[in-house]
Design an enzyme around this catalytic site. Sequence first.
Site, mmCIF file in Angstrom:
data_model
loop_
_atom_site.group_PDB
_atom_site.id
_atom_site.type_symbol
_atom_site.label_atom_id
_atom_site.label_comp_id
_atom_site.label_asym_id
_atom_site.label_seq_id
_atom_site.Cartn_x
_atom_site.Cartn_y
_atom_site.Cartn_z
ATOM 1 N N SER A 258 0.584 -1.349 0.221
ATOM 2 C CA SER A 258 0.136 -0.147 0.382
ATOM 3 C C SER A 258 0.542 1.398 0.311
ATOM 4 O O SER A 258 1.915 0.641 -0.099
ATOM 5 C CB SER A 258 -0.623 -0.030 0.952
ATOM 6 O OG SER A 258 -0.056 0.299 2.248
ATOM 7 N N LYS A 259 0.273 1.949 -0.142
ATOM 8 C CA LYS A 259 1.193 3.832 -0.135
ATOM 9 C C LYS A 259 1.882 3.916 1.406
ATOM 10 O O LYS A 259 3.798 4.684 1.190
ATOM 11 C CB LYS A 259 0.214 4.794 0.578
ATOM 12 C CG LYS A 259 -0.711 4.770 -1.126
ATOM 13 C CD LYS A 259 -0.266 6.444 -1.451
ATOM 14 C CE LYS A 259 -1.549 7.151 -2.897
ATOM 15 N NZ LYS A 259 -2.356 6.551 -2.925
ATOM 16 N N ARG A 260 1.788 3.152 2.150
ATOM 17 C CA ARG A 260 2.406 3.336 3.260
ATOM 18 C C ARG A 260 3.873 2.501 2.648
ATOM 19 O O ARG A 260 5.475 3.105 3.162
ATOM 20 C CB ARG A 260 2.443 1.988 4.800
ATOM 21 C CG ARG A 260 1.559 2.803 5.686
ATOM 22 C CD ARG A 260 0.873 1.773 6.473
ATOM 23 N NE ARG A 260 0.581 0.647 6.071
ATOM 24 C CZ ARG A 260 1.226 -0.537 6.413
ATOM 25 N NH1 ARG A 260 2.259 -0.338 6.930
ATOM 26 N NH2 ARG A 260 0.679 -1.499 6.072
#
Length: 493
Positions: A258-260
């Site tokens: 994910s963006k993380r």
Amino acid sequence: MEGEVMEKVRVRYAPSPTGPLHIGGARSALFNWLFARHHGGAMILRIEDTDLERSSRESETMILESLRWLGIDWDEGVDVGGENGPYRQQQRLHIYEPYVRELLNSGQAYECFCTAEELEEERQELMQQGKMPRYLGKCRSLTGEEKERLRSAGRKPVIRFLVPAGKKLIVDDLVRGRVEFDSDDIGDFIIIKSDGLPTYNFAVVVDDALMGITHVIRGEEHLSNTPRQLLIYEALNFPLPQFAHVSLILGEDRSKMSKRHGATSVLEYRKQGYLPEAMVNFLALLGWSPEGEREIFSPEELIRLFSLERVSKSPAVFDLGKLNWLNAHYIKQLPPARLTELCLPYLLEAGLLKPEALGDKMSWLEQAVAAVQEKMEYVSQAPDLLAVFLEEKTEIESGDKTAQKILELETTPGVIAAFTEKAGKMTEWDSETVRRLLGEIGKELGVKGKALFMAVRVAVSGRSYGPDLNTLLVLLGPAAAARRAQDILEKIS
Ligand code: GLU
């Protein structure tokens, strides 16, 4: 088995245009493309835009641009056309219609008038009983009259596929092997929504069948959809393609990417200055590996080596360090002139260069770029790496402890003063004269090593690190080097 692929391979990438192209989508597109090109088959690009609320042409444009940037091309599909078009599902509604009718007429599909509240109630009830929530078929046997009554009360029906009971559904997956599902776990599912548009599970089957798709290669997240699709293939008497569900991509902490974990969109990587050849090399290794230890592959080599047999069942881990390593490798291979072109937009944006001053500076800039090429991992680092050549004023970099220490040496002011004076008077300035100049200063002042070279480096750049000192000095030229050193001298005295 793949070695036995006989018929002409036809594969497709079928994105829903609901956002930019993500890493996972790009990997699916790439695997399809490599498979098609390996087998001399056809690659088809179909846009699955039946979710009106979430789909947009902007997203489609971004996806196409991302694919083109990666060098993935297609033989049929949006933009290029082909015999099996149109290639946007919204433009294929008339094509789905007869198949819906066929299913309705044969009693394999039916209209359902249930409201969202009714469905939710059923769901809650099943969950309370500890059962898998699914549609139990309340509208299966509505009479004509009942339907008319509901219709005139303003209810808009959906059309559901009638799932036969007690059927084993088997996916012979080229990556995952044999996967079994039980039709009793699947409720009658919607094939046409109340807005008249087909659902993914229905449209994908009709399209794949009519487009003659032989291999459906896609992300593992679609494996659970496949039993529904198998039912539709069977109901419509379509021949089955082969399926290959490619594993998920996880972040380095092994949770779903994910963006993380860093940028997820392909265009974001382009913006950060990753090269398409590095991206393609990297994406290919996310879940596929050839024999041996090699990690660097050109697209041509990937095409030659790619096989579904070597696609792994276990999840792929997105390793940014590896991407950076690959990108640095491809950056090193670039001719400096090309790398300079790539660096320019970043340098202009950072205000380190003025567009009007570019003309006569290009060959100089190329040499500066060549001096930092080894250190560059991605092109957006250009302003940081090249500032040392380009900035107007030299500041002593705060936080550079080594630079501070050098400036505090007793010998440093003398070294800088001598350098300023001598450099200012030089008429010739090349690698050899600069080397001699530094030698002279060292001899005259009795300093050497760090106390000499580091002092000059800090004096002309404000930093204790950077490109090769000799190259830095030569490219700065005597006037700028002397001016910078003078500046620093004033700051420390
Ligand atoms: N439109 C689907 C998606 O974007 C494609 C799934 C498939 O390849 O069947 O996930």
